[in-house]
Design a protein around this motif. Structure first.
Motif, PDB file in Angstrom:
ATOM      1  N   ALA A 162       1.038  -1.491  -0.281  1.00 52.05           N
ATOM      2  CA  ALA A 162      -0.138   0.103  -0.114  1.00 52.05           C
ATOM      3  C   ALA A 162       0.926   1.111  -0.472  1.00 52.05           C
ATOM      4  CB  ALA A 162      -1.033   0.259   1.490  1.00 52.05           C
ATOM      5  N   VAL A 163       2.086   1.190   0.373  1.00 48.44           N
ATOM      6  CA  VAL A 163       3.044   2.429   0.844  1.00 48.44           C
ATOM      7  C   VAL A 163       3.214   3.111  -0.328  1.00 48.44           C
ATOM      8  CG1 VAL A 163       4.854   3.038   1.884  1.00 48.44           C
ATOM      9  CG2 VAL A 163       3.345   1.847   3.231  1.00 48.44           C
ATOM     10  N   CYS A 164       4.027   1.632  -0.895  1.00 47.40           N
ATOM     11  CA  CYS A 164       4.427   1.435  -2.365  1.00 47.40           C
ATOM     12  C   CYS A 164       3.567   2.331  -3.469  1.00 47.40           C
ATOM     13  CB  CYS A 164       5.249   0.636  -3.346  1.00 47.40           C
ATOM     14  SG  CYS A 164       6.307  -0.331  -2.096  1.00 47.40           S
ATOM     15  N   ARG A 165       1.824   1.658  -3.554  1.00 45.59           N
ATOM     16  CA  ARG A 165       1.125   1.597  -4.155  1.00 45.59           C
ATOM     17  C   ARG A 165       1.136   3.709  -4.165  1.00 45.59           C
ATOM     18  NH1 ARG A 165      -1.893  -3.309  -3.613  1.00 45.59           N
ATOM     19  NH2 ARG A 165      -2.577  -2.127  -1.967  1.00 45.59           N
ATOM     20  N   LYS A 166       1.210   4.241  -2.907  1.00 49.67           N
ATOM     21  CA  LYS A 166       1.099   5.684  -3.082  1.00 49.67           C
ATOM     22  C   LYS A 166       2.113   6.553  -3.564  1.00 49.67           C
ATOM     23  CE  LYS A 166      -1.001   9.402  -1.253  1.00 49.67           C
ATOM     24  NZ  LYS A 166      -1.906  10.365  -1.229  1.00 49.67           N
ATOM     25  N   HIS A 167       3.235   5.887  -3.821  1.00 48.49           N
ATOM     26  CA  HIS A 167       3.969   6.154  -4.662  1.00 48.49           C
ATOM     27  C   HIS A 167       4.172   6.256  -5.629  1.00 48.49           C
ATOM     28  CE1 HIS A 167       8.372   7.571  -5.987  1.00 48.49           C
ATOM     29  NE2 HIS A 167       7.912   6.575  -6.290  1.00 48.49           N
ATOM     30  N   GLU A 168       3.400   5.209  -6.192  1.00 45.66           N
ATOM     31  CA  GLU A 168       3.640   5.211  -7.655  1.00 45.66           C
ATOM     32  C   GLU A 168       1.955   5.863  -7.585  1.00 45.66           C
ATOM     33  OE1 GLU A 168       1.803   1.266  -8.153  1.00 45.66           O
ATOM     34  OE2 GLU A 168       3.692   0.252  -8.710  1.00 45.66           O
ATOM     35  N   LEU A 169       1.595   6.308  -6.986  1.00 48.51           N
ATOM     36  CA  LEU A 169       0.048   6.995  -7.062  1.00 48.51           C
ATOM     37  C   LEU A 169       0.621   8.756  -7.331  1.00 48.51           C
ATOM     38  CD1 LEU A 169      -3.160   8.210  -7.647  1.00 48.51           C
ATOM     39  CD2 LEU A 169      -3.200   8.348  -5.240  1.00 48.51           C
ATOM     40  N   THR A 170       1.077   9.067  -5.744  1.00 49.40           N
ATOM     41  CA  THR A 170       1.578  10.669  -5.870  1.00 49.40           C
ATOM     42  C   THR A 170       2.778  10.830  -7.379  1.00 49.40           C
ATOM     43  OG1 THR A 170       3.927  10.111  -4.456  1.00 49.40           O
ATOM     44  CG2 THR A 170       1.456  11.028  -4.096  1.00 49.40           C
ATOM     45  N   GLN A 171       3.590   9.928  -7.751  1.00 53.15           N
ATOM     46  CA  GLN A 171       4.812  10.323  -9.195  1.00 53.15           C
ATOM     47  C   GLN A 171       3.211  10.130 -10.187  1.00 53.15           C
ATOM     48  OE1 GLN A 171       7.727  10.788  -8.296  1.00 53.15           O
ATOM     49  NE2 GLN A 171       7.991  10.650 -10.908  1.00 53.15           N
ATOM     50  N   PHE A 172       2.899   9.535 -10.454  1.00 52.76           N
ATOM     51  CA  PHE A 172       1.579   9.895 -11.553  1.00 52.76           C
ATOM     52  C   PHE A 172       1.145  11.007 -11.974  1.00 52.76           C
ATOM     53  CE2 PHE A 172      -2.294   8.620 -13.530  1.00 52.76           C
ATOM     54  CZ  PHE A 172      -2.372   8.351 -14.654  1.00 52.76           C
ATOM     55  N   GLU A 173       0.411  11.377 -10.498  1.00 55.08           N
ATOM     56  CA  GLU A 173      -0.027  12.819 -10.611  1.00 55.08           C
ATOM     57  C   GLU A 173       1.240  13.704 -10.538  1.00 55.08           C
ATOM     58  OE1 GLU A 173      -1.658  13.065  -6.294  1.00 55.08           O
ATOM     59  OE2 GLU A 173      -4.159  11.699  -6.923  1.00 55.08           O
ATOM     60  N   LEU A 174       2.234  14.003 -10.354  1.00 51.27           N
ATOM     61  CA  LEU A 174       3.188  14.652 -10.708  1.00 51.27           C
ATOM     62  C   LEU A 174       3.779  14.493 -12.103  1.00 51.27           C
ATOM     63  CD1 LEU A 174       5.559  16.767 -10.283  1.00 51.27           C
ATOM     64  CD2 LEU A 174       6.772  14.777  -9.783  1.00 51.27           C
ATOM     65  N   GLU A 175       3.516  13.635 -12.625  1.00 49.63           N
ATOM     66  CA  GLU A 175       3.213  13.615 -14.583  1.00 49.63           C
ATOM     67  C   GLU A 175       2.636  13.465 -14.633  1.00 49.63           C
ATOM     68  OE1 GLU A 175       4.338   9.414 -14.906  1.00 49.63           O
ATOM     69  OE2 GLU A 175       7.182   9.471 -13.498  1.00 49.63           O
ATOM     70  N   MET A 176       1.345  13.559 -14.359  1.00 51.10           N
ATOM     71  CA  MET A 176      -0.792  14.406 -15.512  1.00 51.10           C
ATOM     72  C   MET A 176      -0.030  15.632 -15.502  1.00 51.10           C
ATOM     73  SD  MET A 176      -1.405  11.759 -16.386  1.00 51.10           S
ATOM     74  CE  MET A 176      -0.543  10.674 -17.042  1.00 51.10           C
ATOM     75  N   ALA A 177       0.685  15.960 -14.634  1.00 43.37           N
ATOM     76  CA  ALA A 177       0.421  17.707 -13.807  1.00 43.37           C
ATOM     77  C   ALA A 177       1.562  18.195 -14.678  1.00 43.37           C
ATOM     78  CB  ALA A 177       0.494  17.643 -12.278  1.00 43.37           C
TER      79      ALA A 177
END
Length: 449
Positions: A315-330
């Protein structure tokens, strides 16, 4: 389950030593102020949310000030009752509120990896007792964490019996769950976006891209490790259940020796006493397996805890993926807006677009329209830059905090599993010695015949 006036032999201290947590480590502020114990379980009946009668189990949480303990006051602890579902709500809140923390798991809701003689009924007294132990371990784990132990909701959970759910829901943590979909991002996903983000914000060199890739690689490795940890622990638990089945049969079949020796002793004069004594040893050996396998269940529960910990790590690793994905989309959105501004300002369209095609067919838009669009794009770009900065800070903070907590988890895991496996091996050796002792006693009985 009893409180002690001596802090060195308190319930929390003893239980922490059993499970590998140390209540005296730095940052365990809650355990420094309070003793925590899940003292007992009680079966109750009542109506659920759809007005249907149901039977459920509640658990008595007892807390007492460490000040009173250190001063030698043997006062009665504060107590309240909680259902398992309330423990689940607390853990869900902690996971959402502290996404960088590997939150301790709850004991299983229904028994898994059981051998055939063990009841899988979640109302079975032995299962309820093991769950009580697991719930106490969960509270000790959380209360000993340097970050989680200072949470006000956790304190309310331990001290306020009524109105606790309302306080949790007022935090709005459920909205964060709804706004944070589960994403699984592969290694190659959005790599071009990372490069564009690096060139856009750090044109002086590729170090940002390299750093982002290294961080992503570390989290991917940790996620793969959690999968393998879960796989190996589940295989170990299945093997242990199969061995327990066979051991139970081997021990119980020794009761046949006892029965045969006892019946045989009835027809013998010289050998009768020896045969009867040997039969008693065999009967005692056959009956001892019940206590042995009950003790084994405690070691199995420790392995099951890390089976569930693997999901918390993911779950911690998935949260990193999510924050990284949101940064890349922005970042991609910001790049697109800047490109639109440049095309609108110069009148040169670099990529095919429907707007560019209509301009060629029907002519350029009026200067007033273009100025209005440029002004709007400037506002959107400013908002986009703020969003990128915000997401960059969020991603960096999550990486820093998560990596610290994952290192803490690694140290805890190594210590706990090492101790559990050593104790399990010692128990197996003791069991084998018991078999040797039984047959040695039987041998002495035969010699005396």
């Amino acid at each position: 389950r009893r409180w002690s006036s001596d802090p060195d032999v308190s319930v929390v201290g003893l239980y922490c030593r059993w499970w590998g947590s140390d209540p005296n480590v730095s940052g365990c502020s809650l355990l420094r102020r309070m003793e925590i114990c899940v003292a007992e379980a009680e079966k109750r009946s009542g109506r659920n949310t759809v007005n249907m009668q149901e039977i459920f189990t509640v658990y008595l949480i007892e807390t007492r000030s460490m000040e009173a303990v250190s001063e030698g006051h043997n006062s009665a602890p504060d107590s309240l009752w909680r259902r398992y579902s309330e423990f689940e709500l607390l853990r869900s809140y902690l996971i959402v509120t502290y996404p960088h923390v590997v939150v301790a798991p709850l004991p299983e809701k229904r028994a898994e990896f059981v051998w055939h003689k063990l009841s899988a009924d979640n109302m079975d007294p032995d299962f309820v007792e093991r769950r009580r132990v697991g719930l106490e371990n969960f509270l000790v784990r959380v209360a000993s964490h340097s970050v989680l132990s200072n949470d006000k909701i956790l304190y309310h959970f331990l001290t306020e019996e009524h109105g606790w759910r309302e306080v949790v829901y007022e935090t709005g943590f459920q909205a964060k769950v709804m706004n944070s979909p589960e994403l699984v991002i592969q290694d190659s996903c959005c790599v071009s976006l990372v490069v564009q983000h690096a060139l856009l914000h750090f044109p002086s060199g590729p170090w940002y891209y390299v750093t982002a890739y290294v961080i992503r690689r570390r989290f991917m490795d940790m996620k793969h490790y959690s999968d393998e940890l879960q796989s190996h622990t589940s295989q170990l638990l299945r093997a242990r259940a199969r061995v327990a089945d066979r051991l139970y049969g081997v021990f119980k079949v020794h009761g046949n020796y006892g029965r045969v020796f006892s019946e045989w002793s009835a027809i013998e004069k010289e050998m009768g006493d020896g045969l009867q004594s040997a039969g008693h040893h065999m009967d005692a050996y056959a009956a001892s397996i019940d206590d042995i396998l009950e003790e084994e269940e405690h070691y199995a529960d420790q392995l099951k805890e890390y089976l569930s910990y693997a999901e918390a790590l993911r779950a911690v690793c998935r949260k990193h993926e999510l924050t990284q994905f949101e940064l890349e989309m922005a970042s991609q959105d910001l790049i697109s807006k800047k490109q639109q501004r440049e095309e609108l300002a110069t009148g040169i369209v670099r990529t095919f677009s429907f707007k560019g095609m209509t301009n060629k067919l029907f002519g350029q838009e009026a200067p007033e329209q273009r100025e209005a669009r440029l002004k709007l794009l400037e506002e959107l770009i400013a908002e986009g830059e703020d969003t990128v900065k915000e997401k960059t800070v969020e991603c960096q903070e999550h990486v820093e905090r998560a990596w610290v907590d994952m290192q803490r988890f690694e140290e805890q895991k190594d210590k706990d599993l090492r101790e559990a496996l050593i104790n399990y091996a010692v128990m197996q050796i003791s069991m084998c010695k018991k078999g040797i002792q039984v047959w040695s006693n039987a041998k002495e009985c035969f010699i005396k015949m």
